[in-house]
Structures are given as structure tokens and as C-alpha cells.
Design a protein around this motif. Structure first.
Motif, PDB file in Angstrom:
ATOM      1  N   PRO A 108     -13.917 -78.103  19.178  1.00 47.75           N
ATOM      2  CA  PRO A 108     -14.017 -77.318  17.909  1.00 47.75           C
ATOM      3  C   PRO A 108     -14.683 -78.130  16.677  1.00 47.75           C
ATOM      4  CG  PRO A 108     -11.780 -78.372  18.406  1.00 47.75           C
ATOM      5  CD  PRO A 108     -12.634 -78.417  19.388  1.00 47.75           C
ATOM      6  N   ILE A 109     -14.925 -79.778  16.929  1.00 46.47           N
ATOM      7  CA  ILE A 109     -15.583 -80.282  15.874  1.00 46.47           C
ATOM      8  C   ILE A 109     -17.012 -80.057  16.097  1.00 46.47           C
ATOM      9  CG2 ILE A 109     -15.960 -82.594  15.094  1.00 46.47           C
ATOM     10  CD1 ILE A 109     -13.286 -83.413  15.412  1.00 46.47           C
ATOM     11  N   TYR A 111     -18.427 -77.791  17.442  1.00 46.64           N
ATOM     12  CA  TYR A 111     -18.800 -76.374  17.653  1.00 46.64           C
ATOM     13  C   TYR A 111     -19.589 -75.950  18.945  1.00 46.64           C
ATOM     14  CZ  TYR A 111     -17.008 -75.444  13.047  1.00 46.64           C
ATOM     15  OH  TYR A 111     -16.423 -75.227  11.783  1.00 46.64           O
ATOM     16  N   ARG A 190     -27.071 -81.703  19.743  1.00 45.75           N
ATOM     17  CA  ARG A 190     -27.487 -80.911  18.813  1.00 45.75           C
ATOM     18  C   ARG A 190     -29.135 -81.224  18.918  1.00 45.75           C
ATOM     19  NH1 ARG A 190     -24.783 -76.336  16.818  1.00 45.75           N
ATOM     20  NH2 ARG A 190     -22.722 -77.011  17.767  1.00 45.75           N
ATOM     21  N   PRO A 221     -18.324 -70.922  12.969  1.00 49.57           N
ATOM     22  CA  PRO A 221     -17.048 -70.800  12.550  1.00 49.57           C
ATOM     23  C   PRO A 221     -16.899 -69.069  12.682  1.00 49.57           C
ATOM     24  CG  PRO A 221     -18.437 -71.937  11.011  1.00 49.57           C
ATOM     25  CD  PRO A 221     -19.437 -71.637  12.063  1.00 49.57           C
ATOM     26  N   SER A 251     -27.502 -63.692   0.824  1.00 47.53           N
ATOM     27  CA  SER A 251     -27.356 -64.992   1.155  1.00 47.53           C
ATOM     28  C   SER A 251     -27.682 -65.334   2.636  1.00 47.53           C
ATOM     29  CB  SER A 251     -26.114 -65.616   0.768  1.00 47.53           C
ATOM     30  OG  SER A 251     -26.076 -65.680  -0.816  1.00 47.53           O
ATOM     31  N   ALA A 293     -18.670 -63.520   7.195  1.00 46.75           N
ATOM     32  CA  ALA A 293     -18.491 -64.927   6.580  1.00 46.75           C
ATOM     33  C   ALA A 293     -17.114 -65.233   6.602  1.00 46.75           C
ATOM     34  CB  ALA A 293     -19.077 -64.937   5.327  1.00 46.75           C
ATOM     35  N   GLY A 294     -16.935 -66.607   6.754  1.00 49.93           N
ATOM     36  CA  GLY A 294     -15.713 -67.150   6.414  1.00 49.93           C
ATOM     37  C   GLY A 294     -15.496 -67.774   5.140  1.00 49.93           C
ATOM     38  N   GLY A 295     -14.475 -68.542   5.017  1.00 55.29           N
ATOM     39  CA  GLY A 295     -14.289 -69.302   3.537  1.00 55.29           C
ATOM     40  C   GLY A 295     -13.982 -68.452   2.710  1.00 55.29           C
ATOM     41  N   SER A 296     -14.355 -68.823   1.209  1.00 58.11           N
ATOM     42  CA  SER A 296     -13.918 -68.258  -0.095  1.00 58.11           C
ATOM     43  C   SER A 296     -15.000 -67.386  -0.397  1.00 58.11           C
ATOM     44  CB  SER A 296     -13.643 -69.276  -0.832  1.00 58.11           C
ATOM     45  OG  SER A 296     -14.493 -70.149  -1.234  1.00 58.11           O
TER      46      SER A 296
ATOM     47  N   ALA B 244     -16.302 -80.465  10.155  1.00 53.00           N
ATOM     48  CA  ALA B 244     -15.631 -79.330  10.801  1.00 53.00           C
ATOM     49  C   ALA B 244     -15.175 -78.500   9.838  1.00 53.00           C
ATOM     50  CB  ALA B 244     -14.731 -79.847  11.839  1.00 53.00           C
ATOM     51  N   ARG B 245     -14.358 -78.897   8.935  1.00 53.57           N
ATOM     52  CA  ARG B 245     -13.544 -77.803   7.999  1.00 53.57           C
ATOM     53  C   ARG B 245     -14.660 -77.311   7.036  1.00 53.57           C
ATOM     54  NH1 ARG B 245      -9.742 -81.802   7.188  1.00 53.57           N
ATOM     55  NH2 ARG B 245     -10.880 -82.936   5.621  1.00 53.57           N
ATOM     56  N   ARG B 247     -18.029 -76.531   7.497  1.00 56.55           N
ATOM     57  CA  ARG B 247     -18.759 -75.379   8.015  1.00 56.55           C
ATOM     58  C   ARG B 247     -17.749 -74.308   7.882  1.00 56.55           C
ATOM     59  NH1 ARG B 247     -21.914 -75.772  13.632  1.00 56.55           N
ATOM     60  NH2 ARG B 247     -22.364 -73.653  12.861  1.00 56.55           N
ATOM     61  N   ARG B 248     -16.676 -74.158   8.173  1.00 55.38           N
ATOM     62  CA  ARG B 248     -15.869 -73.146   8.089  1.00 55.38           C
ATOM     63  C   ARG B 248     -15.578 -72.568   6.807  1.00 55.38           C
ATOM     64  NH1 ARG B 248     -12.705 -71.718  12.401  1.00 55.38           N
ATOM     65  NH2 ARG B 248     -13.211 -73.313  13.457  1.00 55.38           N
ATOM     66  N   SER B 249     -15.201 -73.437   5.682  1.00 49.93           N
ATOM     67  CA  SER B 249     -14.783 -73.015   4.442  1.00 49.93           C
ATOM     68  C   SER B 249     -16.003 -72.818   3.593  1.00 49.93           C
ATOM     69  CB  SER B 249     -13.939 -74.201   3.852  1.00 49.93           C
ATOM     70  OG  SER B 249     -14.452 -75.461   3.618  1.00 49.93           O
ATOM     71  N   CYS B 250     -17.411 -73.233   3.830  1.00 48.48           N
ATOM     72  CA  CYS B 250     -18.481 -72.962   3.208  1.00 48.48           C
ATOM     73  C   CYS B 250     -19.169 -71.899   3.963  1.00 48.48           C
ATOM     74  CB  CYS B 250     -19.187 -74.102   2.924  1.00 48.48           C
ATOM     75  SG  CYS B 250     -18.324 -75.430   2.194  1.00 48.48           S
ATOM     76  N   SER B 251     -18.494 -70.975   4.603  1.00 48.65           N
ATOM     77  CA  SER B 251     -19.243 -69.888   5.199  1.00 48.65           C
ATOM     78  C   SER B 251     -20.644 -70.195   5.816  1.00 48.65           C
ATOM     79  CB  SER B 251     -19.607 -68.764   4.351  1.00 48.65           C
ATOM     80  OG  SER B 251     -18.515 -68.048   3.577  1.00 48.65           O
ATOM     81  N   ASP B 252     -20.771 -71.332   6.611  1.00 49.30           N
ATOM     82  CA  ASP B 252     -21.782 -72.020   6.952  1.00 49.30           C
ATOM     83  C   ASP B 252     -23.153 -71.814   6.230  1.00 49.30           C
ATOM     84  OD1 ASP B 252     -22.198 -73.059   9.670  1.00 49.30           O
ATOM     85  OD2 ASP B 252     -21.991 -71.391  10.762  1.00 49.30           O
ATOM     86  N   LEU B 253     -22.836 -72.096   4.965  1.00 46.02           N
ATOM     87  CA  LEU B 253     -23.948 -72.433   3.926  1.00 46.02           C
ATOM     88  C   LEU B 253     -24.349 -73.722   3.513  1.00 46.02           C
ATOM     89  CD1 LEU B 253     -22.784 -69.463   1.555  1.00 46.02           C
ATOM     90  CD2 LEU B 253     -24.517 -69.265   3.109  1.00 46.02           C
ATOM     91  N   ALA B 293     -27.929 -71.301  -0.999  1.00 42.73           N
ATOM     92  CA  ALA B 293     -27.808 -69.663  -0.914  1.00 42.73           C
ATOM     93  C   ALA B 293     -28.583 -69.018  -1.963  1.00 42.73           C
ATOM     94  CB  ALA B 293     -26.310 -69.357  -1.100  1.00 42.73           C
ATOM     95  N   ALA B 301     -18.319 -72.296  -6.861  1.00 40.53           N
ATOM     96  CA  ALA B 301     -16.806 -71.848  -6.438  1.00 40.53           C
ATOM     97  C   ALA B 301     -16.715 -72.140  -5.066  1.00 40.53           C
ATOM     98  CB  ALA B 301     -16.662 -70.485  -6.930  1.00 40.53           C
ATOM     99  N   VAL B 302     -17.541 -71.942  -4.194  1.00 36.52           N
ATOM    100  CA  VAL B 302     -17.514 -72.110  -2.629  1.00 36.52           C
ATOM    101  C   VAL B 302     -17.233 -73.655  -2.315  1.00 36.52           C
ATOM    102  CG1 VAL B 302     -18.483 -71.709  -0.296  1.00 36.52           C
ATOM    103  CG2 VAL B 302     -18.603 -69.822  -1.726  1.00 36.52           C
ATOM    104  N   ARG B 305     -13.827 -75.066  -3.936  1.00 41.81           N
ATOM    105  CA  ARG B 305     -12.845 -74.515  -3.189  1.00 41.81           C
ATOM    106  C   ARG B 305     -12.781 -75.330  -1.858  1.00 41.81           C
ATOM    107  NH1 ARG B 305      -9.554 -69.664  -1.791  1.00 41.81           N
ATOM    108  NH2 ARG B 305      -9.972 -69.214  -4.017  1.00 41.81           N
ATOM    109  N   ASP B 386     -25.646 -83.162  12.952  1.00 40.69           N
ATOM    110  CA  ASP B 386     -26.384 -82.995  14.342  1.00 40.69           C
ATOM    111  C   ASP B 386     -26.175 -83.949  15.056  1.00 40.69           C
ATOM    112  OD1 ASP B 386     -27.853 -80.928  12.651  1.00 40.69           O
ATOM    113  OD2 ASP B 386     -29.051 -82.573  11.865  1.00 40.69           O
TER     114      ASP B 386
END
Lengths: 481, 481
Positions: A108-109, A111, A190, A221, A251, A293-296, B244-245, B247-253, B293, B301-302, B305, B386
């Protein structure tokens, strides 16, 4: 004398030294490995072997070489081009990977996940999902197809737009080679620029250069938000303009962009009248678009704003407000695919052209089909965000097998010729297998053919692996003078 | 008698029939093609040729074959492993691609461009940018390196995390083969499963299998928003958890995630004291992270957060509120890279390990370096999203050339051995060239080596292209008995 003229070995010779259940003994069970999911392709194998490890498979490869037998690897038999169905000459041993189906690891780290070739795609996706990760390969057959088949066909599907083909998701492979050795390239790095990237040889090679036994795959994710819209447009050109704009305004969070022409929708509605027209306005062209998407990120707002900006270019549209509504929108597409086969066998394609050429390609080819094959009903849909069109032709339900066959040949001629004109590909995502090798050879340039043959001869000089796929079978050597 | 023992041909024999300015005549100008940007590698070429087309290059290849000369293609000479610098035996003709530098086409609907091999990366990026598109290959040398070199080395850089290596961006190639033919695989199709994907052979092959003359590349929507933050953390482990966090919380951006250890920052500050400490808290580990993006996503904001959610795991941090502030944050990284070379030559690496293994790898290797090479100053940074670490060792400024050389050899031994222990790669993004071939051969498994040699022998049986790169030169054949 060539090996194909030698007397057949016995099953006992093949099985000697392997576990008692190594070969499928029950003839009814074995027959199941001789026919693909559509029933379009069938053949008889010399035997069906079910190895439990790459080592066991490597031993089988060496045994087959000693006995003059060919091998053909088999996943879920959903490839649609006959690559995994056994042939007759030389006699082939089907290698089912179904006993090598473990998810070996999941990180999970980093991916990444490492999966054996026989793992059903859906099972691998569920394992990723349980760790809040996404294995993005997604298509209709995901409940049956297997990872080894996905890798060997470089499978595409709905989410290529966002995440790439299977090739783009493979970090490493374990492969049994035609010389009976194991190539261990099972890495999760990678970035790795140590010399030639050998795994690329086996991805999309349809089992002709090696048998994939395990793959290391990139994960992403897991999206926590998905937004789905069905949009009605005036033309394919407007649909492609929407695609170019939407990548930008969303985006690059677009995960699917599927084109459906009105003809296809009509077929779906005839088959499932209870569905009703999806939009108030009857439109010539529809697009099923999905963002993930994930996140906010406020994904709904992103989609709404993108459609607002497209404004006057849209004839009508609806955004799903629940998962159930989204499923219902996708169901129109499924119903259309289902409806095609209701009247018996139909002609299927899987072609691609440069994305910007899609409108002109479709205008041209649909006009030609209407002119030369007015009885056939063309059904057009596809992953057009990737330039990939499934342009099918459905014959009248009462047509004979012979009449259908003629129609299929004529439709192929019209469609493939148009593909050539637009510098496209006669196989976008399914590969060549047995069904397209003649069409491939008719249009391949000599340098490409030499390089492809060079690879085959280098890795499989006796053409023992998946012989007769991609290339024609090598003619039997003439008897010594 | 082998060709390397034959008398040298004349320049006139080489140039006959080509335009008068085909070879670089001025010896001073020609010398510029014999030394890479670092000055670490230098050599003398038989001649420097500057073809204007693939056809002209193909004719040169055939001529060289007739005259017993080798060829080495050259881009911007920024590869750092000596792959493009001429060697001595057999005498080599440098092929500079600098006259083939056109942007042939750009397609804003299909998101693709076709560029000649000699186009400077920055120029190609600007052409994409002018059409509101992004060619995402990004790294320090982008103002000098050329597309053909990017393809031939499978270049990495800052944005691999989001957009992949160069390999992932190549849709098609035009290649001149060692047999003097041109392979035309210059397609812009997103999906094309017609047999083997031959372009993969030439990507990352460092010119040893063919000379890339043009490439079709994937483009992306140009980001209209970029957010940059510098974060201070307690450990590399915390940095990888943040990755790892995020990637998730930023919608892979996430478009960049660069690690800098305090040692490296201290070096930068010693070199550029006016910069001042970037954060109030002095932290052992820093991460430079960037999000990019387009469209209506509220990217600030992303990011806010995401950092809020990471909360107690962060020691300190700052988000740039302007492009100038963002540039300033990136400048810490540049200053560190610059500062390394102030005291003369230093030892450079470019290794990778699985992302999750980075903390343990660094702990282990830094402790060993401190133990066995206490005089060397290890500087650690890299594209850790990477798994790619540039772990360098800077000797004291007053050390002799000989002492440095010893230190370099010892540092390499320590670092590469640790890379092996963590199943990593001794070359993440620069390739093998001449500098790493011994290290590669010391740890390559026999099956991989056979397959790599098989490819070389298939495509370049006389080892005429970039001989002595990746592989050792083939020994001259013994004289006939």
C-alpha cells in the motif's frame, strides 16, 4: 523428418514424473479448455496441463520439446481472437494457468501488487479494493479473464483513458521461455533503466514468445467519488470536441468516455423496451462520461462546471445522482452489447484511429456500409477517448450461416480498408490471435514483419509456443532428400 | 582479418555522395561532439555526421557498414553515463541529430505531437505549451537534452510520479536500423495491439539497437494551477507515509515529491547563505511537493486539506503563495545540486529501490557510509515518489584526484551492495552507457543476459551501433587459421 510427422507420444510419456493430477483426466472437463467463451473458436488439444508453479511449467516445456509437442497458454478464454484455443498441427498441450492464481503480495505504500497469471482479474481487483487501492483494468469479461491473459493481450477496457493499457500497468513479469528456462523479471521498481526492458517483449505477445506466470502491477488510490453523466450531442465531431475540452476542464480526472450512436441505443431499447429513452431529447450521438477521484476534490462541481462550459454544444444530458442511477446509465451500454447477439452471430470489430480522425472515419465507413451492405445493421460504440471503436455489423435474424459469413467478409473488407485510409489499427485491444493474422499480414510492411519474425525466431526458434497465432504456422520442413 | 584491424578509410570515402556540409569539417567544432556536459567522458570520433533526414542517416549506416566503421548517435550529451561520447575501437562516426529538430505536428484533440530526435526538449515543451498542452518530461538538463536522447535513455525526471517515464509517453517511433533500413513506427494511436510492440525495443536501448530519428509523444492538458509546498519531517519513514497518504488525499494530482535530507540542505546553505533556513523548525528531512491541475478544481484547498489531515506527522511546512515563492522553494534543491560540485568531482548515483523500502535502505546505507567512508559527505535527494534516490558522496575539497577515485570506487561498492540487498536498481533513470556496464554485468542473471544479447545480435549482429555501451565491446575475431 519434421516433428509434425512423427508418431504422437503417449499421455503417459507427457505426464511421467509430474503429480498425478497434473493433466486433466476427465475428457468432458478437458473439452471445456477447447472452446472460447463465444463458441466461435474450438479445437482439440493433445492434453490439458495445470501446473502449480513456474518450475513445474518449465519442466513441462522441456518435456514437450523432447516429445515434439507445442504449447498454448490459456487464461479465461475471453480474448475473442482465438489465440488461446488449441490447434491441431503440431499437436498442442493446453497450459491452463488456473492453479496459479494467488495474489502473492500487495504494497500500500509503493502502490503495487504481485499476482499470479491464473488469478481472475475480478479477484485481483477485489484484493486491491480491500486495501483501499485500485487495479484499474476494467471491462466486461473481468469476472472470467485472468491476469496472464490481460498481460499477454495488453488488455484495454474502459479506463485506458486515465490509467493506460495493461502494458502501462506492468512493473515486472515472471515468464517461462520456450527453451524451458524461467526469466525472473518480477520487480516492483517504478524506475529501472538497467539495459533493455525485457518484460515489454512478453506483454501483448499473445503467448507466442513466452508464458507469463506472474506479474507485478501498478495500483492507484481507490477513488472515493465517481460521477457519471450521459450526454446527448448532434454529431461525433461534437463528441470529440467535448472530449478534448473535458480532459482540460476536468483536470484529467476523466476515467471513461464512451461513445454510443443512436442506432445502438435503438437496438438496446428494442431489446429492453422497459428502459425507455434515457434523455428527453432524441439525439444522434451519446457519450457516457465518468470522472473518478479521491480526497477532498468536489468532483460533482467539477463535472457540472465542465458541462456548463460546454453549454450550447450539448443537446441534452443527465448526471446520475446516485450509484443506482449511474449503474442505470451504464446499463444502456450493456443492453446494447447484449442485444447485438440476440439475432445470432454478428460481425465484431475492435479498431482504432487517431482520436481526431474519428468523426471523418465514422462518416466515411458508415456511408460505405450503408451503400454496399444495406441489410447489415451497423452498431457503433467504443472507448473513443482512446480512439478505439467497436464497429459491429448485425445481420438480419433470419439469415443463414452462409449469408452471414459472406456479410462478415464484406464488412471486414469495407471497415479495414477505411482503417488503413485513416492510418488506424485493425486491432486496438484484442490482438491478432488466429482471426486477424491474414488481415495483419496483408498490410504489414516488410521491415516490421522482419523484426517481428526475428523476435519469434530468437525466442522460439522451433515455433513451439502458440504456433499459428499472429504468424501463420511455419510450413513443415520438407523431408530430407 | 577482423574489420578493426583493417586500415582506416578516408573521410572522402565516408562523405562521397552526401551534401558538402554533411560532415563537421572544423576540428574545433568536431571536438565539441567528443566530450559530454560534465567533462567526465571524452573521446575522439572518426568523423561527425549531421544528417538532415532518416533517409540520409540510413545511407550513412550502409556506408559505415561497407567501410567497417561504427556509429554512435548523439543528442544533448547530458546522459551522464558516457553512452553518447565516441569511443576508439572500432573507429566511430558520431551521428549528431541536431539538424533533425523539427516539431512535425501537434494535435490538440488527440493530445499528441510528432517531434524529430534532435529537437531540444525545452523547444518541444514550448511548442506544446503554446497550444495549451503539456509535454511532461521535466528535469534539469531540459534546455540541452534532445528528444532522441530522452527516448533512447527512457528519461525520468520530476514528473514521473504523475505522467510516467519517457517510455510511457511514446506512442510511436521512426528508427534507422543497423542494417541500414528505416523502421517506420511513427503512429499516434493510443491503442494498437497489432502483434509485437516493436517501439519498446528502442526505448531505453541507449542507441545500441537502432537510432531514433523521430517520436510521436502523448501530451496532456496544460495545468493552469500549480501548488508547491516544502514540508519538514522527523524521518524518511514519515516522508514516505506522507507520500502514500498524499497520493490519496490529493486525488492523484501530485506532480512532484522530492526528498531532501538535512545534510543536503546544509550544503546548499553553506554555498548560498543568503537563502536562509526555509522553515522555522530545523528538520532532519524535507519534502518538496507539487500539485498540478487544470479546470475548476480548488487545488489550494486540496493541498491544505491534505496537509491538515497529515497534521501531527509534519514538523513544519510552508505553502508557496506565488510563483516566485514556489521558485524559491525549488531553488533550495537546485542550490544543493550546484553546491555538490563546488569542491571538485564527486561521486554520483542514480539508484532505485521499492518505494516502501526507501527508509530502511537509507538507514542502512548511510550508516555504512559513515562507518567506512567517514571523510565523504553523503548528499541524499531524489524523486522518491518513484523510489529513485540520488545518493551522492562529496569528498573533502582538498583531496587529490587519486584519493577521490578510491573514494568513488569504495562508495559505489557500499551503495550498490545495499541496492542489491533491497532488490533495487543500480540505474533508475540514466541508463548503463559505459560507466555502469561492469556493475551491470557483475549482477545480471544469465537468462536476462542471454535475452539482452539475443536482441543485440538479432538487430546489430556486427555490433556496429554504440558498441561498448551496455555490453562490453565484442572481442575482435581471431584471425582465420
Amino acid at each position: 523428418m519434421s516433428s509434425s510427422l512423427s508418431p504422437l507420444p503417449s499421455l503417459a510419456e507427457l505426464a511421467a514424473g509430474f503429480p498425478a493430477d497434473f493433466l486433466v483426466a476427465d475428457p468432458d472437463l478437458a473439452a471445456g479448455y477447447g472452446r472460447d467463451r463465444t463458441g466461435d473458436y474450438a479445437g482439440t488439444s493433445f492434453a490439458v496441463a495445470r501446473p502449480r508453479s513456474a518450475e513445474e511449467l518449465a519442466a513441462l516445456v522441456r518435456r514437450c520439446a523432447a516429445l515434439g509437442l507445442g504449447l498454448v497458454p490459456q487464461g479465461g478464454l475471453t480474448g475473442l481472437v482465438g489465440a488461446a484455443v488449441p490447434g491441431e498441427a503440431p499437436p498442442e498441450v493446453v497450459v491452463s494457468l488456473d492453479r496459479m492464481s494467488a495474489v502473492r503480495s500487495l504494497d500500500p505504500i509503493g502502490y503495487t501488487m504481485v499476482v499470479e497469471a491464473g488469478c481472475v482479474l475480478e479477484t485481483a481487483k477485489q484484493a486491491a479494493d480491500a486495501a483501499d487501492l485500485l487495479l484499474p483494468i476494467t471491462f466486461g469479461a473481468q469476472g472470467s479473464c485472468r491476469i496472464g491473459g490481460n498481460v499477454s493481450t495488453n488488455a484495454g477496457g474502459f479506463n485506458v483513458l486515465r490509467y493506460g493499457m495493461t502494458r502501462d500497468l506492468v512493473l515486472g513479469l515472471e515468464v517461462v521461455l520456450p527453451d524451458g528456462r524461467i526469466w525472473n523479471g518480477l520487480r516492483t521498481l517504478r524506475k529501472d533503466n538497467r539495459g533493455y526492458d525485457l518484460k515489454q517483449l512478453f506483454i501483448g505477445a499473445e503467448g507466442t514468445l513466452g508464458i507469463v506466470t506472474a506479474a507485478a502491477l501498478k495500483l492507484f488510490p481507490k477513488p472515493t467519488q465517481v460521477e457519471t453523466a450521459l450526454i446527448g450531442l448532434a454529431s461525433v465531431e461534437e463528441a470529440m470536441a467535448l472530449y478534448a475540452r473535458a480532459r482540460r476542464s476536468c483536470s484529467d480526472l476523466l476515467s471513461a468516455f464512451e461513445l454510443i450512436l443512436r442506432d445502438g441505443l435503438d437496438l438496446a431499447l428494442a431489446h429492453r423496451p422497459e428502459l425507455g429513452d434515457p434523455l428527453e431529447t432524441r439525439c444522434p450521438v451519446y457519450v457516457l462520461m465518468e470522472l473518478a477521484a479521491g480526497g477532498s476534490v468536489d468532483l460533482r462541481a467539477v463535472l457540472e462546471r465542465a458541462l456548463e462550459e460546454a453549454g450550447e454544444h450539448l443537446l441534452d444530458g443527465t448526471i446520475a445522482t446516485s450509484r443506482a442511477q449511474a449503474d442505470r446509465l451504464w446499463f444502456y451500454r450493456e443492453a446494447m452489447v447484449e442485444a447485438q447477439s440476440r439475432g445470432g452471430p454478428y460481425y465484431r470489430t475492435d479498431v482504432s484511429v487517431p482520436i481526431a480522425a474519428i468523426p471523418a472515419f465514422l462518416d466515411s465507413v458508415l456511408a460505405e456500409l450503408a451503400g454496399s451492405l444495406p441489410e447489415g445493421r451497423p452498431i457503433t460504440y467504443g472507448h473513443v477517448g482512446d480512439g478505439n471503436i467497436h464497429l459491429n455489423v448485425v445481420p438480419p435474424a433470419d439469415w443463414s450461416r452462409e449469408a452471414r459469413k459472406r456479410l462478415f467478409a464484406e464488412a471486414e473488407e469495407v471497415i479495414f480498408t477505411a482503417v488503413d485510409r485513416f492510418a488506424g489499427s485493425i486491432s486496438a485491444e484484442h490482438g491478432i490471435g488466429r482471426s486477424k493474422k491474414r488481415a495483419l499480414m496483408a498490410r504489414i510492411d516488410p521491415v516490421t514483419l522482419d523484426l517481428m519474425r526475428g523476435l519469434k525466431d530468437m525466442l522460439d526458434p522451433d515455433h513451439r509456443f502458440s504456433s499459428g497465432r499472429i504468424f501463420d504456422r511455419r510450413p513443415a520442413e520438407p523431408p530430407a532428400p
